[in-house]
Enzyme design. Structure first.
Site, PDB file in Angstrom:
ATOM      1  CD  GLU A   1      -2.804  -1.673   2.391  1.00 36.86           C
ATOM      2  OE1 GLU A   1      -2.546  -0.734   3.576  1.00 36.86           O
ATOM      3  OE2 GLU A   1      -3.994  -1.965   1.951  1.00 36.86           O
ATOM      4  CB  VAL A   2       3.875   2.184  -1.616  1.00 30.14           C
ATOM      5  CG1 VAL A   2       4.742   3.438  -1.746  1.00 30.14           C
ATOM      6  CG2 VAL A   2       4.684   1.108  -1.028  1.00 30.14           C
TER       7      VAL A   2
END
Ligand SMILES: *[C@@H]1O[C@H](CO)[C@@H](O)[C@H](O)[C@H]1NC(C)=O
Ligand SMILES: *[C@@H]1O[C@H](CO)[C@@H](O)[C@H](O)[C@H]1NC(C)=O
Ligand SMILES: [Zn+2]
Length: 554
Positions: free
Chosen positions: A225-226
């Protein structure tokens, strides 16, 4: 009203009887129950309040689902064969266990069939020097960590530390001292990979964690989840200068961290896979990351087929030799779930077995990490506590380790036996089972309160404006007062049980945080109504309308 008082009394008596007698004679009760095939006469009797009916519904529903799942699937091969590692994720960024709690937890995990633990320390790691501020003020000490690792070793559990090195660095980037390292100035999830100071901080984090974990084989570098990549001036500048896009910037940073871990410490880096799903194969191949990291492909749904397409598996098979899977035994339902839905999480594990069966010819599934999220991120509230999820974990592990793959109803029955449960997966006996039980109980009280508020008497005569004006009809108020009073009495008892049970496993500051977010707000609502109704019942006469000037502060 008298009747509901009697019901309450019977219910309280029954509850006490269950807690005191039930735990001591659980096996006796269990045997008796199973031979009578009339579950829970002792625990769930006709006189108990609606909340218990809810409980019965919950479990009869589970039974319906369970009899279907796992039956229809013809297991051509057993896809569990190569699954060497069965790792339980301990998410310590919320409700971190006391060191003492690990003494009973680790043997329990080992008994379920776990081969290791993934320790997500987040701010609970005792960082030092320039990083001191990123630690929780109540973080573990260095001695604590050493002791935890000893305990893991004596239960034969492999320890894999996890530290985030790209996204989900809220615990670092929220601080004014590290604000400059944010990729997006307003948001604190993602660190800027191009800033030299970021690299210094991340290397320091890896070094400090490695220094306390001398014997490890795997190191998880997070990187899920960057959300923001290549947005700051440093990043865009670099991208323009050397002609790369966001994907390549992502791969460049992840490769850099993975290489650092692998070369300096001779340890195999693991990382979450989600960012790779959208990246094009050529970029991934070019980066060489396939030879650096092992990915953990995660999905927590009971229908993985609909989320992870065949094309993704085919792509992965050309890049990675082997992969790990990431399932969930808790923390993947709602961000504020309190009671664990075992069916849901077990369903996820059946789905993983089907997925592994479908794609085992393409790639090797080397291990499974059963995630158990305690918060969705650094800022969110608590989801299910670990003790609430022990039945779920034990069930998932039974599915993964039993000699053959069994249908869900069998798995649930077997788990219930293993955990010495007197009533399906309720009233069990394992470290933390009192807490597990009391949290289910608390949901019943919430349900009772909700039902009470839907009654006509409540809707008509106990509205907020009735309470505030101390203006209502006593004969109506009496109809609901006993019920609200008994919920309040139950909650007073529940508070004592919850705090004691929480203190067995968690430090006081965590106990306080849990109580203040999961218990007190509900208690206050009940208390508010209780006070309002009490005040009305004290009135003999009521004023003339209009009422504006008699507003009460409750
Ligand atoms: C970062 O360090 C490299 C060399 O290590 C240097 O060339 C570069 O100018 C530095 N960048 C910044 C923004 O300080
Ligand atoms: C638990 O999960 C299953 C599977 O998703 C679902 O069918 C069921 O309704 C859930 N039970 C509850 C009580 O939410
Ligand atoms: Zn940047």
């Amino acid at each position: 009203m008298r009747r509901s008082y009697t019901l309450r009394f019977l219910f309280l008596t029954a509850t006490c009887a269950v807690i005191i007698v039930g735990l001591h004679f659980y096996m006796y009760i269990y045997n008796k129950r199973s031979s009578q095939d009339n579950s829970g006469q002792i625990i769930v009797d006709k006189h108990q309040p609606s909340s218990f009916r809810l409980f019965e519904e919950r479990f009869s529903k589970t039974d319906q689902v369970s009899s279907q799942e796992g039956q229809e699937a013809e297991w051509k091969h057993d896809p569990r064969g190569n699954l060497k590692h069965k790792i339980v994720h301990l998410d310590l960024k919320g409700m971190p266990l006391t060191v003492k709690a690990f003494e009973s937890l680790f043997p329990l995990l080992a008994k379920t069939g776990a081969t290791g633990v993934l320790m997500e320390y987040e701010d609970m790691f005792p960082y030092e020097g320039k990083l001191e501020l990123i630690s929780n003020k109540e973080a573990y000490s260095r001695d604590d960590i050493t002791r935890i690792l000893e305990l893991a070793e004596s239960s034969n559990l492999k320890v894999i530390p996890l530290i985030q090195t790209f996204g989900h660095l809220e615990f670092v980037l929220k601080l004014s001292e590290f604000e400059k390292l944010r990729e997006v100035p307003k948001y604190m999830q993602v660190i800027c990979p191009t800033n030299n100071d970021s690299v210094i901080v991340l290397k320091d984090m890896v070094d400090q964690v490695m220094a306390l974990h001398p014997k490890i084989e795997y190191f998880h570098i997070g990187s899920d989840e960057v959300y923001h990549i290549g947005q700051c001036p440093l990043c865009t500048g670099l991208m323009n200068k050397i002609g790369i896009d966001e994907s390549q910037l992502f791969l460049r940073h992840v490769s850099f961290i993975a290489e650092y871990v692998k070369n300096k410490y001779k340890v195999q880096p693991l990382m979450w896979d989600d960012e790779f799903r959208k990246l094009d194969e050529v970029s991934i191949q070019k980066s060489g990351i396939g030879n650096l990291v092992e990915i953990v492909v995660w999905n927590y749904n009971p229908d993985i087929e609909n989320h992870l397409p065949r094309t993704m598996w085919e792509k992965y098979s050309r890049i990675f030799k082997s992969v790990w899977v990431g399932s969930a035994f808790k923390g993947a339902n709602k961000p504020n779930s309190a009671v664990v839905n075992e069916t849901l999480y077990l369903g996820n594990h059946y789905a993983w077995l089907r997925t592994m069966q479908d794609f085992e010819k393409l790639l090797t599934f080397k291990g499974i990490i059963l995630t158990g999220w305690q918060r969705y991120d650094h800022f969110s509230g608590f989801c299910e506590l670990l003790p609430s999820a022990i039945p779920s974990l034990a069930a998932c592990m039974t599915l993964l380790t039993a000699p053959t793959i069994q249908p869900m109803s069998k798995i649930l029955m077997e788990t219930s036996l293993k955990l010495h449960c007197a009533n399906f997966l309720n009233i069990c006996k394992f470290p933390g089972s009192i807490l597990h039980q009391e949290i289910i109980q608390l949901e019943f009280y919430k349900e009772s309160f909700k039902k009470l508020k839907e009654k006509h008497v409540f809707l008509g005569w106990a509205e907020e404006s009735n309470l505030r004006h101390r203006f209502s009809s006593p004969s109506h108020i009496e109809l609901i007062f006993q019920e609200i009073n008994s919920i309040k009495v139950d909650l007073d008892r529940s508070r004592v049980t919850l705090v004691q049970a929480l203190q067995e496993l968690y430090p006081q500051w965590s106990v306080d945080e849990w109580m203040s977010s999961r218990f007190e707000p509900f208690f206050n609502k009940v208390q508010h109504v209780h006070t309002g109704l009490t005040n009305i019942l004290e009135m003999n006469t009521f004023p003339r309308r209009p009422l504006e000037n008699q507003v009460q502060d409750l």
